[in-house]
Design an enzyme around this catalytic site. Structure first.
Site, PDB file in Angstrom:
ATOM      1  N   SER A 213       0.841  -1.191   0.000  1.00 47.91           N
ATOM      2  CA  SER A 213       0.000   0.000   0.000  1.00 47.91           C
ATOM      3  C   SER A 213       0.881   1.248   0.000  1.00 47.91           C
ATOM      4  O   SER A 213       1.660   1.452  -0.930  1.00 47.91           O
ATOM      5  CB  SER A 213      -0.963  -0.054   1.179  1.00 47.91           C
ATOM      6  OG  SER A 213      -2.001   0.892   1.035  1.00 47.91           O
ATOM      7  N   GLU A 331      -9.286  -5.910  -3.209  1.00 49.32           N
ATOM      8  CA  GLU A 331      -8.654  -4.725  -2.629  1.00 49.32           C
ATOM      9  C   GLU A 331      -9.638  -3.781  -1.932  1.00 49.32           C
ATOM     10  O   GLU A 331      -9.399  -3.327  -0.811  1.00 49.32           O
ATOM     11  CB  GLU A 331      -7.921  -3.921  -3.724  1.00 49.32           C
ATOM     12  CG  GLU A 331      -6.718  -4.611  -4.330  1.00 49.32           C
ATOM     13  CD  GLU A 331      -5.470  -4.513  -3.469  1.00 49.32           C
ATOM     14  OE1 GLU A 331      -5.552  -4.015  -2.333  1.00 49.32           O
ATOM     15  OE2 GLU A 331      -4.406  -4.944  -3.943  1.00 49.32           O
ATOM     16  N   HIS A 425      -7.671  -5.843   0.874  1.00 48.99           N
ATOM     17  CA  HIS A 425      -6.439  -5.058   0.870  1.00 48.99           C
ATOM     18  C   HIS A 425      -5.560  -5.457   2.060  1.00 48.99           C
ATOM     19  O   HIS A 425      -5.999  -5.427   3.209  1.00 48.99           O
ATOM     20  CB  HIS A 425      -6.799  -3.570   0.963  1.00 48.99           C
ATOM     21  CG  HIS A 425      -5.657  -2.623   0.854  1.00 48.99           C
ATOM     22  ND1 HIS A 425      -4.917  -2.464  -0.307  1.00 48.99           N
ATOM     23  CD2 HIS A 425      -5.120  -1.744   1.754  1.00 48.99           C
ATOM     24  CE1 HIS A 425      -3.996  -1.553  -0.108  1.00 48.99           C
ATOM     25  NE2 HIS A 425      -4.081  -1.095   1.130  1.00 48.99           N
TER      26      HIS A 425
END
Length: 544
Positions: A213, A331, A425
């Site tokens: 990320s 995600e 995610h």
């Protein structure tokens, strides 16, 4: 070092209980002597400072090297987390925050007991550049280190402390720039690794930078930053997002200049100048800044960062290193707050898409149809941000003749199915680090089953072997094809399987949209996707 070892042996013989103390690993590095913790076959060192504390007059300045310290430093406990807001609501990502401080520029090392010239894996945590810590239990480096590599995790300045630009700060800088302090911290940590990691058994000539990320965003900026060149030799980008960034003083791609944003933020905080800003109590800043809506981000300053990431990579100016990059099939399932309000019905959805995407609307609606607006919005944002970025990275590195390994993490288990969070995610993190038992309290619990243990072992093998040789290999796992081999990728579901040509045409669709926005020069390509998209700019030379 020999004198320290001799003294420890003498104490072990002469003093009761000294044998336990002698078992503590001691390293005499160029930075200074440290003593850590012995964890069976690993030596662990926590909270090693890599730069001067950025406090007082050093707040909002580039990190400065520490002089060698005197005596032996206790590195048995993690350092403080960098300043960040306390969570306002429960989250699957949330931990009870440890002690926070501006004095937070530290790193942690997990090294095999017998490491000599071992590969080095430097982890950069995520958290939107606003939260997180290298000490989070999910990032424990023990399992990866037991595969024969030295693992390092780092802290770097977050939020306003790490990314704040202001005309007054630029005026006092020798380079007349400001902001990007968090990125400069990361570079300083890599410089520390280059100077010191050999003392811990690592090879400074075989360093992999890795992150997820915002950590993966950082990996891309490190690949682009001239000052980071030569400090690493491979890169791992998990769920990266190659969004547009503001200019320091110029209005580019429709974004307010970073110095303007900074001046507006200072006014909201009631600070008339830099001295007043530096006088603000550190503990008060995160909550006050969060209330203003400020969002931390790198800026294009012409010094640390020369241009937008897409332009750097298109001009082949990025670090020419092998890469492993990918994204997760779910995600956005844990990031739904990022999605705009859905249209009222299928007709409204289709009309909005046709208005926004023009001649690309049919291609968009084929992939993200109106019959299931919710799923289409999740998939469109996933593909336009994370999928497009990952495939662009491996494509760019493959074009440089570097090894390029692409993956789709598509694994779920009963708890993720129950919460509709399949492959959400960051879901791959406990598989990479082998920390299924060390996830945050609200994280969907991973079963302790043979199938899960096998998948964890395979993913750890792939990542560790890539850090070692630049080629991901897993014991008993399939060969991972290079992206250059017909867009090869690894599909990581219940078991890893090799494939080719993931989601045909999808990355090309989003690339075409970004190309138009880049050419227009007044449109960002951040979260304005699908029903949130502005009208497609007109076709220009070089864009479809």
């Amino acid at each position: 070092m020999r004198r320290l070892r001799t003294l420890a042996l003498v104490l072990a013989v002469l003093l009761p209980g000294a044998a336990a103390a002698a078992a503590e690993p001691v390293v005499d590095a160029p930075a200074g002597v440290v003593h850590g913790v012995q964890d069976r076959d690993l030596r662990v060192f926590r909270g090693i400072p890599y730069a001067e504390p950025p406090v007082g007059e050093r707040r909002w300045r580039a990190p400065a090297p520490l002089p060698r310290w005197d005596g032996a430093r206790d590195t048995t406990r993690f350092g403080a987390a960098c300043m960040q807001p306390k969570p306002q609501a429960p989250s699957i990502y949330g931990w009870d925050l440890p002690a926070m401080s501006e004095d937070c520029l530290s790193l942690n090392i997990w090294a095999p007991q017998d490491a000599r010239g071992a590969p080095v894996f430097v982890w950069i945590h995520g958290g939107a550049l606003a939260s997180g810590s290298g000490a989070d239990p999910i990032y424990d480096g023990s399992a990866l280190a037991r595969r024969g590599i030295v693992v390092v995790s780092i802290n770097y300045r977050l939020g306003m402390f790490g990314w704040f630009a202001h005309p007054g700060l630029s005026a006092e800088s020798p380079d007349h720039v400001s902001g990007n302090y968090g990125l400069l911290d990361q570079i300083a940590a890599l410089e520390w690794v280059k100077r010191n990691i050999g003392a811990f058994g690592g090879n400074a000539g075989n360093v992999t930078i890795a992150g997820e990320s915002a950590g993966a965003l950082s990996v891309m900026y490190l690949m682009a930053a001239p000052a980071a060149r030569g400090l690493f030799h491979k890169a791992v980008a998990q769920s990266a997002y190659m969004v547009s960034a503001p200019g320091l003083r110029d209005r580019i791609n429709g974004m307010v200049p970073a110095e303007v944003q900074g001046a507006e933020l200072a006014a909201k905080l009631g600070a008339a100048d830099i001295a007043a800003l530096r006088a603000l109590p550190a503990a008060d800043i995160p909550a006050r800044v969060a209330a203003t809506g400020y969002f931390p981000f790198p800026n294009i300053d012409g010094k640390t960062l020369s241009r937008q990431l897409v332009d750097t990579f298109d001009r082949d100016e990025q670090a020419p290193v092998p890469i492993l990059a990918g994204f997760n099939s779910g995600e956005i399932r844990s990031l739904r707050f990022l999605l705009p309000k859905p249209p009222a019905d299928a007709a409204a959805y289709e009309a909005t898409i046709r208005t926004a995407y023009g001649e690309f609307a049919d291609a968009f609606l084929t992939r993200y149809p109106a019959k299931d607006i919710g799923e289409s919005m999740l998939a469109a944002t996933r593909d336009a941000m994370y999928g497009w970025t990952a495939e662009r990275l491996v494509s760019n590195q493959a074009a440089l003749g570097q090894g390029a390994y692409f993956y789709l993490f598509d694994h779920g288990y009963p708890a993720t199915a129950q919460w509709n969070l399949h492959a959400f995610h960051a879901a791959e993190l406990p598989y990479v680090f082998g920390t299924a038992a060390r996830t945050p309290p609200l994280w969907p619990k991973i079963p302790d089953s043979l199938a899960e243990r096998r998948l964890i072992a395979a993913i750890g093998d792939y990542w560790a072997s890539f850090a070692t040789t630049g080629r991901p290999v897993a014991k008993g796992g399939p060969d991972w094809p290079d992206y250059a081999d017909n867009r090869g990728f690894l599909h990581i579901a219940d078991t890893p399987r090799a494939g080719h040509n993931l989601f045909p045409g999808t990355a090309a669709l989003h690339e075409a949209v970004v190309c138009r926005r880049r050419a227009a020069g007044d449109v960002p390509w951040n979260w304005n996707i699908g029903v949130a998209s502005p009208p497609l700019p007109p076709k220009t030379e070089g864009c479809q």
